[in-house]
Write an enzyme that holds these catalytic residues in place. Sequence first.
Site, short mmCIF file in Angstrom:
data_model
loop_
_atom_site.label_atom_id
_atom_site.label_comp_id
_atom_site.label_asym_id
_atom_site.label_seq_id
_atom_site.Cartn_x
_atom_site.Cartn_y
_atom_site.Cartn_z
N HIS A 385 16.40 42.92 29.61
CA HIS A 385 16.78 44.33 29.59
C HIS A 385 15.67 45.15 30.21
O HIS A 385 14.51 45.07 29.80
CB HIS A 385 17.07 44.79 28.17
CG HIS A 385 17.77 46.11 28.13
ND1 HIS A 385 19.11 46.23 27.88
CD2 HIS A 385 17.32 47.36 28.34
CE1 HIS A 385 19.45 47.50 27.93
NE2 HIS A 385 18.38 48.21 28.21
N ALA A 386 16.00 45.97 31.20
CA ALA A 386 15.01 46.73 31.94
C ALA A 386 14.24 47.67 31.01
O ALA A 386 14.82 48.35 30.17
CB ALA A 386 15.68 47.54 33.04
N HIS A 415 15.14 54.43 38.20
CA HIS A 415 15.17 54.97 36.84
C HIS A 415 13.90 54.59 36.08
O HIS A 415 13.25 55.45 35.46
CB HIS A 415 16.40 54.45 36.10
CG HIS A 415 16.40 54.77 34.63
ND1 HIS A 415 16.92 55.93 34.12
CD2 HIS A 415 15.92 54.08 33.57
CE1 HIS A 415 16.78 55.94 32.80
NE2 HIS A 415 16.17 54.83 32.45
N GLU A 416 13.54 53.32 36.09
CA GLU A 416 12.38 52.87 35.33
C GLU A 416 11.09 53.49 35.85
O GLU A 416 10.18 53.81 35.08
CB GLU A 416 12.28 51.33 35.35
CG GLU A 416 13.45 50.61 34.67
CD GLU A 416 13.67 51.02 33.23
OE1 GLU A 416 12.70 51.47 32.57
OE2 GLU A 416 14.80 50.89 32.75
N HIS A 419 10.20 56.73 34.23
CA HIS A 419 9.40 56.60 33.01
C HIS A 419 7.93 56.41 33.35
O HIS A 419 7.04 57.04 32.77
CB HIS A 419 9.87 55.41 32.18
CG HIS A 419 11.23 55.54 31.59
ND1 HIS A 419 11.59 56.57 30.77
CD2 HIS A 419 12.32 54.74 31.71
CE1 HIS A 419 12.86 56.41 30.40
NE2 HIS A 419 13.32 55.31 30.95
N GLU A 443 14.57 59.89 29.71
CA GLU A 443 15.63 59.12 30.36
C GLU A 443 16.17 59.81 31.60
O GLU A 443 16.74 59.16 32.48
CB GLU A 443 16.77 58.88 29.37
CG GLU A 443 16.40 58.02 28.18
CD GLU A 443 15.85 56.66 28.58
OE1 GLU A 443 16.32 56.09 29.59
OE2 GLU A 443 14.94 56.18 27.89
N HIS A 544 20.59 47.74 22.34
CA HIS A 544 19.99 48.86 21.62
C HIS A 544 20.28 48.84 20.13
O HIS A 544 19.61 49.53 19.36
CB HIS A 544 20.46 50.18 22.24
CG HIS A 544 20.11 50.29 23.69
ND1 HIS A 544 20.74 49.54 24.66
CD2 HIS A 544 19.18 51.04 24.33
CE1 HIS A 544 20.20 49.83 25.84
NE2 HIS A 544 19.27 50.74 25.67
N TYR A 554 20.37 58.96 25.82
CA TYR A 554 21.01 58.60 27.08
C TYR A 554 22.15 59.57 27.40
O TYR A 554 22.36 59.92 28.56
CB TYR A 554 21.53 57.17 27.02
CG TYR A 554 20.45 56.13 26.89
CD1 TYR A 554 19.64 55.80 27.96
CD2 TYR A 554 20.22 55.49 25.68
CE1 TYR A 554 18.65 54.85 27.84
CE2 TYR A 554 19.23 54.53 25.54
CZ TYR A 554 18.44 54.21 26.63
OH TYR A 554 17.44 53.28 26.51
#
Length: 670
Positions: A385-386, A415-416, A419, A443, A544, A554
């Site tokens: 999971h990323a 996306h990552e 962060h 997010e 999750h 999210y």
Amino acid sequence: MKPIRAVLALSIAIAVLGLAACEKSPTPDSSTPATTATANENADQFIARINSEWKAMQPELTKPQWLSNTYINDDTEFLAAKSNERYLSQLNDWIEQAKGFEGQQMTPETARAIQLLKLSTSMPAPSDPAKLAELAGIASKMEGAYGSGEYCKGEGETRNCRQLGELEDVLRTSRDYDAQLDAWRGWHTISQPMRKDYVRFVELVNEGAGDMGFADAGEMWRSGYDMSPVELAAETDRLWGQVKPLYEQLHCYTRTRLDAKYGKDKGEVAGGLLPAHLLGNMWQQDWGNLWDVLVPYENAGSMDITGALQARYEEIHRQKLAQNATARSAAQLAQLEVDARDASARQMTKRAEDFYLSLGMAKLPDSYWQHTQFIKPRDRNVVCHASAWDMDMKGDVRTKMCIKPNEEEFTTIYHELGHVYYYIAYNDQPPLFQTGAHDGFHEAIGDTIVLAMTPKYLESIGLASAQQQSEEALINAQMRMALAKVAFLPFGLMIDRWRWGVFDGSIQPDKYNKAWWDLKAKYQGVAPVEARGEEFFDPGAKYHVPGNTPYTRYFLSHVLQFQFYKSLCDAAGYTGPLNECSFYGNKAAGEKLQAMLAKGASQPWQQTMKELTGTERMDASAVLEYFAPLQEWLQQQNEGQTCGWQASAAAATPAPAPSKLAPAQANVKG
């Protein structure tokens, strides 16, 4: 994941450790006894001490969790559990100390820091040491079970086991009804053994939340938004009401296309719901993999991003084979394939980094490229999971993925890195402020960048052909984005609606699965094609839930990202249709974004929001503005159809005769 987007394995120190929800939340690991309050220490001095201690211990906090995610075995699970146990004990002690300063004079910054300290974990632990240790062990066990879960069929030499990535590939690429159903069923067997542990987990975190003065863990989660828990629930309802009509039109169009593909008897479930295994995604949260079924106009602007990425990977693989022409053994050829996958993943990540660099942000440190997990290793189980990680609060940043050359993974990288750049931007803040303005902000950052990945941008980096300036090409581009963004919205809402009910007791353990599917039917209009009784624990098949990652963030991020995007387009001086804006290369937009990121959680999110967008309120009007052309087109396409669905019909659907699929079993660690 994108909504993936992305994930907190044990959900520790979300607000404090600066780890957003799609990333792993490490847990402190200190072998020293809990610190006691210093005599005559005032509140400001107390917070200064906690900040200092926290930053000093940060590398010890993160590394056991990194190991437990990237080398899944009994030893790393044990180390992670012990790390959690010691950390939770320390956190409980700090929170107890903080109570001694209630009513005392302190700076506004210190008052905010104390509040964030109290809300710094999504896994509140009981004060009883034995129960605390039990909670830490259950958390590590559930995460290990998820990471090593596999679906096995056959016996002896014919036995074949597949993990999540391989099963997802079936849903992504196969259009064989039974093959998709088999893959979907198979993954949902891995969570069945978790049910008993999860029931106990809920009991323990509720006790921990009660010790901290909250009614239950769900109320504690809802308290972390600079508003009351009741206000937060009402706010999410209001935002959903804004976007629901758009989702209903997309749902209606998708159902029509599935009926045409599979026949009405298979393309929908009673009441007009969509079959859970036919949406191209294990959890029905992103429908982008159904592009071949849902594409509005064939060949109107080539948007086969996956095909372009796959071609690049194949070229890299051919080059590796040519450079090592003498390699002949199976082991040598397998290693060359791994090398090609790694090179492809790094190339994709470099491309994502380039977007952030174009806004004026710094290059990722060398340590990022040395320590990141880019692909799934051949020799061990890992959590694929990323996730994004801040290892030391001063520059050791990493991501953890099992990257494959497809569009979904490509956008997840952007996306990552959102962060990661958030971490870097607020590393100058005190540790208690090193997190997002609220968790939805964290997010939203990378996804704001994804919105700017317009067809013209994709064309400029060689992943799309020259785009036709036509209505058909516009609708195709809008549909591509809606399958990821709009399809996700109700999913982002329903997971925590389920957990809030679990935590407050309105959903009892003997109704866990029923309540899960009732909520999926209500919000998503999705249902399984067969009865899913309480012998299953389908919530646990979504990372999750066993990973205890709050999910409302999210949903909020899918509203915020459009607000942020519009504001950055304005900062860039863009004046055309919102959906055509890309601020790639615009330093003015980059400066405005960087200023917001650097604030972290040092002030209420409403103030941070106003500085970027001009308003203190979350609002979905930018979502509707962005998708206005598609919404109008969908309404035309759906004319004459009976849109909407009857959620109650799914519960009344009898189980069909068992499909003649090969017998199978789940193989789950623990």
